[in-house]
Design a protein around this motif. Sequence first.
Motif, PDB file in Angstrom:
ATOM      1  N   GLN A 123     -14.027 -27.532 -11.328  1.00  5.94           N
ATOM      2  CA  GLN A 123     -13.945 -28.482 -12.425  1.00  5.94           C
ATOM      3  C   GLN A 123     -14.480 -29.825 -11.962  1.00  5.94           C
ATOM      4  O   GLN A 123     -14.475 -30.144 -10.768  1.00  5.94           O
ATOM      5  N   THR A 126     -16.420 -35.671 -16.585  1.00  4.01           N
ATOM      6  CA  THR A 126     -17.584 -36.192 -17.293  1.00  4.01           C
ATOM      7  C   THR A 126     -17.090 -37.252 -18.267  1.00  4.01           C
ATOM      8  O   THR A 126     -15.876 -37.490 -18.386  1.00  4.01           O
ATOM      9  N   ASP A 128     -16.921 -36.932 -21.318  1.00  5.46           N
ATOM     10  CA  ASP A 128     -16.188 -36.262 -22.392  1.00  5.46           C
ATOM     11  C   ASP A 128     -14.809 -35.781 -21.969  1.00  5.46           C
ATOM     12  O   ASP A 128     -14.001 -35.394 -22.815  1.00  5.46           O
ATOM     13  N   GLU A 131     -14.614 -31.103 -17.279  1.00  6.39           N
ATOM     14  CA  GLU A 131     -15.475 -29.960 -17.540  1.00  6.39           C
ATOM     15  C   GLU A 131     -15.129 -28.840 -16.569  1.00  6.39           C
ATOM     16  O   GLU A 131     -15.119 -29.041 -15.345  1.00  6.39           O
ATOM     17  N   THR A 133     -16.412 -25.835 -14.825  1.00 11.92           N
ATOM     18  CA  THR A 133     -17.701 -25.220 -14.531  1.00 11.92           C
ATOM     19  C   THR A 133     -17.563 -23.769 -14.104  1.00 11.92           C
ATOM     20  O   THR A 133     -18.550 -23.026 -14.113  1.00 11.92           O
ATOM     21  N   LYS A 152     -16.409 -20.866 -18.836  1.00  6.33           N
ATOM     22  CA  LYS A 152     -16.623 -22.288 -18.630  1.00  6.33           C
ATOM     23  C   LYS A 152     -15.871 -23.009 -19.737  1.00  6.33           C
ATOM     24  O   LYS A 152     -15.360 -22.369 -20.660  1.00  6.33           O
ATOM     25  N   LEU A 154     -14.140 -27.062 -21.492  1.00  5.50           N
ATOM     26  CA  LEU A 154     -13.930 -28.510 -21.542  1.00  5.50           C
ATOM     27  C   LEU A 154     -12.506 -28.810 -21.956  1.00  5.50           C
ATOM     28  O   LEU A 154     -11.984 -28.230 -22.908  1.00  5.50           O
TER      29      LEU A 154
END
Length: 338
Positions: A123, A126, A128, A131, A133, A152, A154
């Motif tokens: 992880q 970001t 946002d 994230e 990954t 994956k 968010l």
Amino acid sequence: MHLKSLFGLLAFAVALLPVPTAADDANEIDLKLFGENVIQGWDGCRFALWQNNRDPSEDRYAYVFFAPIPDGEALPGWVKIGDDVIEISRLDIGSADTGMLEPFRLYRDPDARLTVMMEILEQTRTDDGIEVTDGRLTFLRNDKFPFAIRVKGLNGCPGAGADEAAMAPASSGLSLGAPVGYDSLSAVPAPVLRAIAADAPQCEPQATAGYSSAYAINTEVTLWEVPCNLYAASGSSVFAVTWAGYPDHATILPFPAPPGMGMNDDAELLNASVDPASGSVTSYSLDSGGDCGSFSRFQLVDAEGETVEFVLREFREKTLCDGVQSDPAGFPLVYQNP
């Protein structure tokens, strides 16, 4: 060939035969990917995981798990098995204590028929949010084979960085008057102390030395910083607003948490420092070794309803406790709303 050897060879051959397809189907979890057909157009903050070779912005069906996050608090998540959308809730309430997602989570449906094990393998942060990954979900259901899928995702608010930056001009900061110090809680208006008792009950001003400052926002409105709690190497404050035209009323101002990190807004601010000229308040929290922690900067702005509020302008965090001490204001930037 000896009869016993022949039977042994037949048994070996039978063992190599595939299990009938019908038996496979009966024991497999019929996991389905989903999209708008389940999330119903929710475009706010969320904790969402999708199949690792898909993209929910491009693929109609990509999600494996989706949990809306209205008002900063995650709701139970949704998964789809067959034609059924199943609601699953977290069983564990642990914390990663790093500002990131826990590496392992456990979810279950209300009937305890479906258990989902969530592994967050990689992880990163970001604009946002957090994230994911690389991750893995393992589905366990009564009388079914376990089913694992790589994902994956968010945990945050898509487009939050751009949205917050676009909103910034609408919330310009307020300057404050020079600090007016006080050395006793008797100088604090009674409505402020009542508001603390009601809306920030974890604070204990009476257990502090009782001195701090007040700041004029204008001729009618005053910002009060009140000592809250004392700790081994730090202290906390709460901030409240009073109005000259409403002498029996006071409001506690909460400090918003950075979006997408699973943190809650808080009325208590550690190691607060006020800059009257810019109307900003900074806060920092350090690990016991003083070499890692977080730093926040808040701005006092006008708010709807002829009141004021704090907005988060900057959040920094150093999660690696490496023995090297530095100014918290220089920690790695995680979130910014200029």
